[in-house]
Design an enzyme around this catalytic site. Structure first.
Site, PDB file in Angstrom:
ATOM      1  N   ALA A 186      -4.282  11.192  -9.354  1.00 32.48           N
ATOM      2  CA  ALA A 186      -3.679  10.439 -10.337  1.00 32.48           C
ATOM      3  C   ALA A 186      -2.462   9.700  -9.742  1.00 32.48           C
ATOM      4  O   ALA A 186      -1.286   9.411 -10.246  1.00 32.48           O
ATOM      5  CB  ALA A 186      -3.058  11.292 -11.765  1.00 32.48           C
TER       6      ALA A 186
ATOM      7  N   ASP B 248      -6.885  -3.692  -7.138  1.00 33.84           N
ATOM      8  CA  ASP B 248      -7.541  -2.435  -6.756  1.00 33.84           C
ATOM      9  C   ASP B 248      -8.677  -2.105  -7.756  1.00 33.84           C
ATOM     10  O   ASP B 248      -9.789  -2.162  -7.197  1.00 33.84           O
ATOM     11  CB  ASP B 248      -6.734  -1.221  -6.644  1.00 33.84           C
ATOM     12  CG  ASP B 248      -5.965  -1.013  -5.356  1.00 33.84           C
ATOM     13  OD1 ASP B 248      -6.145  -1.703  -4.510  1.00 33.84           O
ATOM     14  OD2 ASP B 248      -4.864  -0.462  -5.490  1.00 33.84           O
TER      15      ASP B 248
ATOM     16  N   LYS C  69       3.600   1.245  -3.933  1.00 30.56           N
ATOM     17  CA  LYS C  69       2.835   0.434  -5.005  1.00 30.56           C
ATOM     18  C   LYS C  69       3.723   0.582  -6.355  1.00 30.56           C
ATOM     19  O   LYS C  69       3.921  -0.385  -7.109  1.00 30.56           O
ATOM     20  CB  LYS C  69       1.619   0.984  -5.354  1.00 30.56           C
ATOM     21  CG  LYS C  69       0.567   0.387  -4.147  1.00 30.56           C
ATOM     22  CD  LYS C  69      -0.970   0.871  -4.408  1.00 30.56           C
ATOM     23  CE  LYS C  69      -1.765   0.537  -3.446  1.00 30.56           C
ATOM     24  NZ  LYS C  69      -3.198   0.966  -3.641  1.00 30.56           N
TER      25      LYS C  69
ATOM     26  N   THR D  28       0.851  -1.085  -0.013  1.00 29.72           N
ATOM     27  CA  THR D  28      -0.090   0.025   0.065  1.00 29.72           C
ATOM     28  C   THR D  28       0.923   1.341  -0.020  1.00 29.72           C
ATOM     29  O   THR D  28       2.053   1.305  -0.276  1.00 29.72           O
ATOM     30  CB  THR D  28      -0.954  -0.157   1.112  1.00 29.72           C
ATOM     31  OG1 THR D  28      -1.827   1.079   1.078  1.00 29.72           O
ATOM     32  CG2 THR D  28      -0.378  -0.103   2.399  1.00 29.72           C
TER      33      THR D  28
ATOM     34  N   GLY E 273      -1.137   6.062  -7.363  1.00 29.08           N
ATOM     35  CA  GLY E 273      -1.154   4.781  -7.478  1.00 29.08           C
ATOM     36  C   GLY E 273      -2.690   4.254  -7.480  1.00 29.08           C
ATOM     37  O   GLY E 273      -2.851   3.285  -8.413  1.00 29.08           O
TER      38      GLY E 273
HETATM   39  P1  NDP Z   1      -0.785   8.173  -3.927  1.00 26.62           P
HETATM   40  O1  NDP Z   1       0.103   9.006  -3.002  1.00 26.62           O
HETATM   41  O2  NDP Z   1      -0.091   7.584  -4.792  1.00 26.62           O
HETATM   42  O3  NDP Z   1      -1.623   9.445  -4.666  1.00 26.62           O
HETATM   43  C1  NDP Z   1      -2.114  10.310  -3.824  1.00 26.62           C
HETATM   44  C2  NDP Z   1      -3.042  11.327  -4.431  1.00 26.62           C
HETATM   45  O4  NDP Z   1      -3.597  12.224  -3.978  1.00 26.62           O
HETATM   46  C3  NDP Z   1      -2.119  12.165  -5.719  1.00 26.62           C
HETATM   47  O5  NDP Z   1      -3.149  12.218  -7.125  1.00 26.62           O
HETATM   48  C4  NDP Z   1      -2.079  13.454  -5.247  1.00 26.62           C
HETATM   49  O6  NDP Z   1      -1.814  14.479  -6.122  1.00 26.62           O
HETATM   50  C5  NDP Z   1      -3.464  13.661  -4.524  1.00 26.62           C
HETATM   51  N1  NDP Z   1      -3.294  14.672  -3.400  1.00 26.62           N
HETATM   52  C6  NDP Z   1      -2.863  14.316  -2.152  1.00 26.62           C
HETATM   53  N2  NDP Z   1      -3.054  15.472  -1.256  1.00 26.62           N
HETATM   54  C7  NDP Z   1      -3.891  16.355  -1.797  1.00 26.62           C
HETATM   55  C8  NDP Z   1      -4.474  17.470  -1.645  1.00 26.62           C
HETATM   56  N3  NDP Z   1      -4.311  17.964  -0.643  1.00 26.62           N
HETATM   57  N4  NDP Z   1      -5.171  18.105  -2.718  1.00 26.62           N
HETATM   58  C9  NDP Z   1      -5.473  17.643  -4.048  1.00 26.62           C
HETATM   59  N5  NDP Z   1      -4.647  16.431  -4.298  1.00 26.62           N
HETATM   60  C10 NDP Z   1      -3.983  15.692  -3.437  1.00 26.62           C
HETATM   61  O7  NDP Z   1      -1.732   7.662  -3.039  1.00 26.62           O
HETATM   62  P2  NDP Z   1      -2.949   6.408  -3.423  1.00 26.62           P
HETATM   63  O8  NDP Z   1      -3.164   6.787  -4.780  1.00 26.62           O
HETATM   64  O9  NDP Z   1      -2.064   4.986  -3.209  1.00 26.62           O
HETATM   65  O10 NDP Z   1      -3.926   6.628  -2.374  1.00 26.62           O
HETATM   66  C11 NDP Z   1      -5.182   7.508  -2.551  1.00 26.62           C
HETATM   67  C12 NDP Z   1      -6.102   7.356  -1.779  1.00 26.62           C
HETATM   68  O11 NDP Z   1      -6.966   6.151  -1.975  1.00 26.62           O
HETATM   69  C13 NDP Z   1      -5.789   6.919  -0.315  1.00 26.62           C
HETATM   70  O12 NDP Z   1      -6.524   7.828   0.654  1.00 26.62           O
HETATM   71  C14 NDP Z   1      -5.963   5.672  -0.139  1.00 26.62           C
HETATM   72  O13 NDP Z   1      -6.039   5.137   1.086  1.00 26.62           O
HETATM   73  C15 NDP Z   1      -7.038   5.278  -0.838  1.00 26.62           C
HETATM   74  N6  NDP Z   1      -6.918   3.821  -1.178  1.00 26.62           N
HETATM   75  C16 NDP Z   1      -8.010   3.156  -1.146  1.00 26.62           C
HETATM   76  C17 NDP Z   1      -8.093   1.717  -1.488  1.00 26.62           C
HETATM   77  C18 NDP Z   1      -9.147   1.044  -1.274  1.00 26.62           C
HETATM   78  O14 NDP Z   1      -9.099  -0.461  -1.164  1.00 26.62           O
HETATM   79  N7  NDP Z   1     -10.183   1.426  -0.704  1.00 26.62           N
HETATM   80  C19 NDP Z   1      -7.068   1.030  -2.188  1.00 26.62           C
HETATM   81  C20 NDP Z   1      -5.950   2.204  -2.816  1.00 26.62           C
HETATM   82  C21 NDP Z   1      -5.878   3.405  -2.276  1.00 26.62           C
HETATM   83  P3  NDP Z   1      -0.221  14.969  -6.567  1.00 26.62           P
HETATM   84  O15 NDP Z   1       0.032  13.920  -7.532  1.00 26.62           O
HETATM   85  O16 NDP Z   1      -0.508  16.431  -6.870  1.00 26.62           O
HETATM   86  O17 NDP Z   1       0.556  14.756  -5.303  1.00 26.62           O
END
Ligand code: NDP
Length: 280
Positions: free
Chosen positions: A128, A102, A66, A62, A130
């Site tokens: 955008a 996922d 990833k 996680t 993981g």
């Molecule tokens: P990543 O760290 O790979 O990506 C985070 C994303 O959130 C990026 O697009 C980032 O933008 C954006 N972001 C973070 N903070 C802000 C903010 N303040 N304003 C706008 N955009 C923001 O994390 P993941 O993709 O792995 O996870 C994302 C969410 O999905 C998490 O909360 C996780 O818990 C949830 N999740 C749930 C799963 C489930 O099974 N239910 C499985 C996987 C994830 P930027 O690129 O600009 O940094």
């Protein structure tokens, strides 16, 4: 003989994966030991090697590992390649094979548990990272209509859109243009913004009384987006708890060759989350 599994992440203390997999194993009469291992960016690869060396059978990956895990795999599934991220590792003699459950987990939750028809829906994917990379190909395969991707760092939205390879159907847009995009039938929050304090500030104009709004986060992290969607008048608002349970069930079936029943653990975790928000 007990088989060893783990989830790797940072932070990882509150992960529900050990509980979900232990419940599945008990239900299926399989002896497993599933633990949570906290690993930083610096020691993740070493921690994974150590886990391989003890003969572990598999692992879940996680945030934030990833993409790193994807790069460490000897072989990856097609859906993992589209996502360029893995959440499930399968042990081989020499290393790991990788998969990404996922997207399939999200689709299973929406179409099987909630009986929602996704076909033709004009879709907005916010984020955008993981998780977004994991769910985007599955959403397209499930038959949604056009998909717009918006991300705080626009170059990552562009990269995700390019990776989907469907320029007539999948588009990236700037965050500042959200007000001009009209309304959507389906909005997915795939950001981790709910874990912080800054908020998403999405305009209400994105939502109609027919909108399905889904946060991939769950528990406290989902409160901001799901409250916004309800206030904007969305028809259906869901969090990511069902996806969490379903992606775990798919990983479990990859490792053990049997699909567990998911309703009981989903209901148990849902009751706890509701209790948490009611201050119980
Ligand atoms: P990543 O760290 O790979 O990506 C985070 C994303 O959130 C990026 O697009 C980032 O933008 C954006 N972001 C973070 N903070 C802000 C903010 N303040 N304003 C706008 N955009 C923001 O994390 P993941 O993709 O792995 O996870 C994302 C969410 O999905 C998490 O909360 C996780 O818990 C949830 N999740 C749930 C799963 C489930 O099974 N239910 C499985 C996987 C994830 P930027 O690129 O600009 O940094």
């Amino acid at each position: 003989m007990t088989q060893h599994f783990a989830v790797f992440g940072f932070p990882i203390a509150h992960s529900l994966s050990p509980r979900i997999h232990s419940a599945f194993a008990k239900q299926q009469g399989i002896a497993i030991h599933y633990t949570a291992i906290e690993a930083t960016q610096e020691n993740f690869s070493e921690a994974l090697n150590k886990f391989h060396a003890i003969g572990a059978r598999g692992a879940n990956i996680t945030l934030p590992h990833k993409q790193t895990a994807f790069a460490l795999c000897d072989k990856t599934s097609e859906r993992a390649q589209l996502a360029a991220a893995v959440n499930t590792l399968i042990r081989t003699d020499t290393g790991w094979d990788g998969d990404n459950t996922d997207g399939a987990g999200l689709i299973h939750d929406l179409t099987e548990r909630h009986r929602i028809d996704l076909r033709g829906r004009r879709t907005l994917l916010v984020g955008a990272g993981g998780a977004a990379r994991g769910v985007a190909p599955a959403l397209l395969a499930a038959g949604i209509g056009e998909m717009y991707v918006v991300n705080r760092s626009p170059e990552k939205a562009d990269a995700l859109v390019d990776a989907m390879g469907q320029p007539g159907r999948v588009h990236s847009r700037y965050w500042d243009d959200l007000k001009e995009l009209g309304s959507f039938d389906f909005i997915i929050n795939a950001t981790s913004a709910g874990l912080g304090t800054s908020g998403l500030n999405l305009p209400f104009s994105l939502v109609t009384s027919r909108t399905l709004a889904v946060d991939l986060s769950y528990s406290e992290a989902a409160i901001e987006f799901t409250s916004w969607a309800k206030a904007a008048g969305a028809e259906t608002v869901l969090d990511g708890l069902g996806m969490l349970v379903e992606q775990a069930a798919i990983a479990f079936s990859i490792w053990h060759g049997v699909r567990p029943e998911t309703d009981a653990i989903y209901a148990e975790l849902r009751r706890e989350i509701v209790g948490l928000h009611n201050g119980d």
